[in-house]
Design an enzyme around this catalytic site. Structure first.
Site, mmCIF file in Angstrom:
data_model
loop_
_atom_site.group_PDB
_atom_site.id
_atom_site.type_symbol
_atom_site.label_atom_id
_atom_site.label_comp_id
_atom_site.label_asym_id
_atom_site.label_seq_id
_atom_site.Cartn_x
_atom_site.Cartn_y
_atom_site.Cartn_z
ATOM 1 N N PHE A 1 -0.573 16.474 3.883
ATOM 2 C CA PHE A 1 -0.805 15.563 2.284
ATOM 3 C C PHE A 1 0.520 15.817 1.100
ATOM 4 O O PHE A 1 1.314 16.736 1.507
ATOM 5 C CB PHE A 1 -1.993 16.357 2.294
ATOM 6 C CG PHE A 1 -3.067 15.272 1.157
ATOM 7 C CD1 PHE A 1 -3.769 14.606 1.322
ATOM 8 C CD2 PHE A 1 -2.960 15.477 -0.475
ATOM 9 C CE1 PHE A 1 -4.123 13.416 0.788
ATOM 10 C CE2 PHE A 1 -3.120 14.918 -1.270
ATOM 11 C CZ PHE A 1 -4.015 13.913 -1.360
ATOM 12 N N ASP B 1 -3.183 6.658 6.711
ATOM 13 C CA ASP B 1 -3.535 7.652 6.836
ATOM 14 C C ASP B 1 -4.382 6.969 8.114
ATOM 15 O O ASP B 1 -4.013 7.226 9.414
ATOM 16 C CB ASP B 1 -4.036 8.501 5.621
ATOM 17 C CG ASP B 1 -4.504 9.484 6.314
ATOM 18 O OD1 ASP B 1 -3.984 10.545 7.012
ATOM 19 O OD2 ASP B 1 -5.887 10.074 5.768
ATOM 20 N N ARG C 1 0.436 11.896 -10.099
ATOM 21 C CA ARG C 1 0.897 10.290 -9.688
ATOM 22 C C ARG C 1 2.485 10.083 -9.999
ATOM 23 O O ARG C 1 3.075 8.876 -9.794
ATOM 24 C CB ARG C 1 0.110 9.277 -9.970
ATOM 25 C CG ARG C 1 -1.589 9.136 -9.379
ATOM 26 C CD ARG C 1 -2.449 7.840 -9.145
ATOM 27 N NE ARG C 1 -3.407 7.564 -9.089
ATOM 28 C CZ ARG C 1 -4.048 7.607 -7.829
ATOM 29 N NH1 ARG C 1 -3.253 7.570 -6.977
ATOM 30 N NH2 ARG C 1 -5.446 7.719 -7.530
ATOM 31 N N GLU D 1 0.470 -0.953 0.007
ATOM 32 C CA GLU D 1 0.031 -0.052 -0.179
ATOM 33 C C GLU D 1 0.583 1.194 -0.021
ATOM 34 O O GLU D 1 1.774 1.403 0.412
ATOM 35 C CB GLU D 1 -0.854 0.238 1.050
ATOM 36 C CG GLU D 1 -1.736 1.279 1.491
ATOM 37 C CD GLU D 1 -2.944 1.481 0.501
ATOM 38 O OE1 GLU D 1 -2.747 1.572 -0.338
ATOM 39 O OE2 GLU D 1 -3.747 1.696 0.710
ATOM 40 N N ASP D 2 0.338 2.092 -0.475
ATOM 41 C CA ASP D 2 1.342 3.763 -0.880
ATOM 42 C C ASP D 2 0.977 4.059 0.948
ATOM 43 O O ASP D 2 2.038 4.515 1.226
ATOM 44 C CB ASP D 2 0.348 4.303 -1.889
ATOM 45 C CG ASP D 2 -0.889 4.650 -1.445
ATOM 46 O OD1 ASP D 2 -1.439 3.985 -0.600
ATOM 47 O OD2 ASP D 2 -1.080 5.217 -2.068
HETATM 48 P P1 IMP Z 1 -6.405 5.630 4.937
HETATM 49 O O1 IMP Z 1 -7.830 4.938 4.993
HETATM 50 O O2 IMP Z 1 -6.561 7.047 6.031
HETATM 51 O O3 IMP Z 1 -5.362 4.900 6.007
HETATM 52 O O4 IMP Z 1 -6.193 6.275 3.346
HETATM 53 C C1 IMP Z 1 -5.177 5.665 2.798
HETATM 54 C C2 IMP Z 1 -5.850 5.880 1.333
HETATM 55 O O5 IMP Z 1 -5.869 7.519 1.357
HETATM 56 C C3 IMP Z 1 -4.618 5.911 0.626
HETATM 57 O O6 IMP Z 1 -4.469 4.394 -0.020
HETATM 58 C C4 IMP Z 1 -4.156 6.849 0.224
HETATM 59 O O7 IMP Z 1 -5.030 6.436 -2.087
HETATM 60 C C5 IMP Z 1 -5.032 8.223 0.330
HETATM 61 N N1 IMP Z 1 -3.984 9.000 1.213
HETATM 62 C C6 IMP Z 1 -3.570 9.493 2.635
HETATM 63 N N2 IMP Z 1 -3.377 9.871 2.652
HETATM 64 C C7 IMP Z 1 -2.644 10.843 1.181
HETATM 65 C C8 IMP Z 1 -1.970 11.739 1.424
HETATM 66 O O8 IMP Z 1 -0.719 12.612 2.446
HETATM 67 N N3 IMP Z 1 -1.430 11.673 0.317
HETATM 68 C C9 IMP Z 1 -2.174 10.844 -0.992
HETATM 69 N N4 IMP Z 1 -3.127 10.329 -0.505
HETATM 70 C C10 IMP Z 1 -3.305 9.849 0.773
HETATM 71 MG MG MG Z 2 -5.837 7.271 -3.393
#
Ligand code: IMP
Ligand code: MG
Length: 169
Positions: free
Chosen positions: A145, A96, A158, A92-93
């Site tokens: 972000f 958050d 991207r 996963e990237d």
């Molecule tokens: P989570 O469900 O809040 O943990 O979010 C995970 C997903 O949110 C990641 O796979 C990203 O696609 C997106 N995301 C969260 N933070 C960022 C950021 O700083 N930049 C871009 N995408 C983000």
């Molecule tokens: Mg995303």
């Protein structure tokens, strides 16, 4: 756009993670799955550094609009292969709020894989809404972000080779 993590450092992180996975899964044939679309560049770099007979798969989940999580995930593209009995590595990237991976985890466990290992390029622990920790994290970052190397703001940026701080323009 301010560079937070230059491409060369990202490659070093991927080498490191690849080595850890090579050691951890020695003698096994894990499936290395990419969470589309954000993890694509990370997944592509990472697999070059895993010295094992791996196979690849791709899953797409959605939860985000703009810079905020909507709190729900939906599987937009499922794995091609059956994951039952397999060792699954999820690339996963970024983590958050933790919502995406914690919900995906509930879904994947229903399918009885032998193991699931979560590998994240970036982690923003200060933003957690639900408890979720990856098994391997490339780099912990502050509450910023970020864009680039797969990470988007409304589907853009991207393609940047470095990870940058999104400053609104
Ligand atoms: P989570 O469900 O809040 O943990 O979010 C995970 C997903 O949110 C990641 O796979 C990203 O696609 C997106 N995301 C969260 N933070 C960022 C950021 O700083 N930049 C871009 N995408 C983000
Ligand atoms: Mg995303």
């Amino acid at each position: 756009m301010k560079v937070l993590i230059p491409h060369s450092e990202i490659v070093e992180i991927c080498k490191n993670i690849g080595k850890k996975l090579t050691d951890k899964f020695s003698g096994k044939e894990p499936v290395v799955a990419c969470v589309l679309k954000g993890a694509c560049p990370f997944h592509s770099e990472l697999i070059k550094h895993i010295n094992l007979p791996i196979t690849l798969d791709y899953v797409q989940v959605s939860s985000y609009v703009g810079t905020e999580s909507t709190g729900e995930i939906n599987i937009k593209k499922d794995f091609d292969g059956d994951i039952c009995g397999k060792d699954i590595i999820i690339a996963e990237d970024i983590i958050d709020t933790g919502v995406t991976l914690s919900k995906l985890d509930i879904e994947l466990k229903k399918r009885n894989p032998n193991s699931i290992t979560y590998v994240c390029l970036l982690d923003k622990p200060s933003r957690r809404k639900v408890e979720f920790n990856a098994d391997i994290v490339g780099k912990v970052i502050d509450n910023l972000f970020v864009i680039g190397f797969g990470l988007d703001y409304n589907e853009q940026f991207r393609n940047l080779k470095d990870i940058c701080v999104y400053d609104g323009e």
